[in-house]
Design an enzyme around this catalytic site. Sequence first.
Site, short mmCIF file in Angstrom:
data_model
loop_
_atom_site.label_atom_id
_atom_site.label_comp_id
_atom_site.label_asym_id
_atom_site.label_seq_id
_atom_site.Cartn_x
_atom_site.Cartn_y
_atom_site.Cartn_z
N GLN A 142 2.77 9.94 1.33
CA GLN A 142 4.09 9.31 1.47
C GLN A 142 5.07 9.74 0.37
O GLN A 142 6.27 9.53 0.50
CB GLN A 142 3.96 7.78 1.45
N CYS A 189 5.79 -0.13 7.61
CA CYS A 189 5.44 0.97 6.73
C CYS A 189 6.65 1.33 5.87
O CYS A 189 7.77 1.34 6.35
CB CYS A 189 5.03 2.17 7.57
N LEU A 190 6.40 1.63 4.60
CA LEU A 190 7.49 2.01 3.69
C LEU A 190 8.16 3.31 4.16
O LEU A 190 9.30 3.58 3.78
CB LEU A 190 6.96 2.19 2.26
N HIS A 222 -4.56 1.66 7.74
CA HIS A 222 -3.18 2.17 7.68
C HIS A 222 -3.06 3.32 6.66
O HIS A 222 -2.48 4.37 6.95
CB HIS A 222 -2.23 1.02 7.33
N GLU A 223 -3.63 3.11 5.47
CA GLU A 223 -3.51 4.12 4.40
C GLU A 223 -4.37 5.35 4.70
O GLU A 223 -3.95 6.48 4.43
CB GLU A 223 -3.89 3.52 3.04
N GLY A 234 0.82 -1.20 0.00
CA GLY A 234 0.00 0.00 0.00
C GLY A 234 0.86 1.25 0.00
O GLY A 234 2.00 1.23 0.47
N HIS A 271 -2.59 7.52 6.95
CA HIS A 271 -1.60 8.34 6.24
C HIS A 271 -2.22 9.62 5.69
O HIS A 271 -1.61 10.69 5.74
CB HIS A 271 -1.00 7.56 5.06
ZN LIG Z 1 2.57 3.31 5.69
#
Ligand SMILES: [Zn+2]
Length: 169
Positions: free
Chosen positions: A50, A92-93, A134-135, A45, A138
């Site tokens: 991000q 998380c990225l 989660h997204e 995701g 963000h």
């Molecule tokens: Zn994330």
Amino acid sequence: MIRPILRYGEKPLHTPATDVVSFDDGFQQLVNDMIETMYAAPGIGLAATQIGVPLRVFVIDLSLGRSSGQLIVMANPTFVTREGTQLEEEGCLSAPGFNATVVRPQRVVVTGFDRNGVEQTIEGTDLLARAFQHEIDHLDGVVFIDRLRGIKRDMMVRKIQKLKKSGKW
Ligand SMILES: [Zn+2]
């Protein structure tokens, strides 16, 4: 085009995004870049915040691009339903190398728009419910680390600050 992914501590990542108002060519390019960036990472995701774009849109693909029909593009998402709880390890990225157990809903229903501006409603359970939450976090400027409490959160933030000081973040 693969875009650089912001890391925990960079301001745009911690700033709430605003609604998508146009599904024009610029938006299509953004979505293409987000998909490419997510697959290249690789991740399941990615939210626009991000990559430093303050718009409410995210992409999710639990198959990492391995099976077709799994890709979700969601703009201006809102929860219709959130129920139950699940406790699983999450990463998380924007915080590579860090994982923690986060409380998330077990089932969600999310409504919003697809990349062409067509309304869509999608149900997610287990991992998909977790990814949705989660997204959407963000898009509100919230990273999973912010969802942790007490010592666990403090330790993680301190480690990140240390990495930043030594230029490794
Ligand atoms: Zn994330």
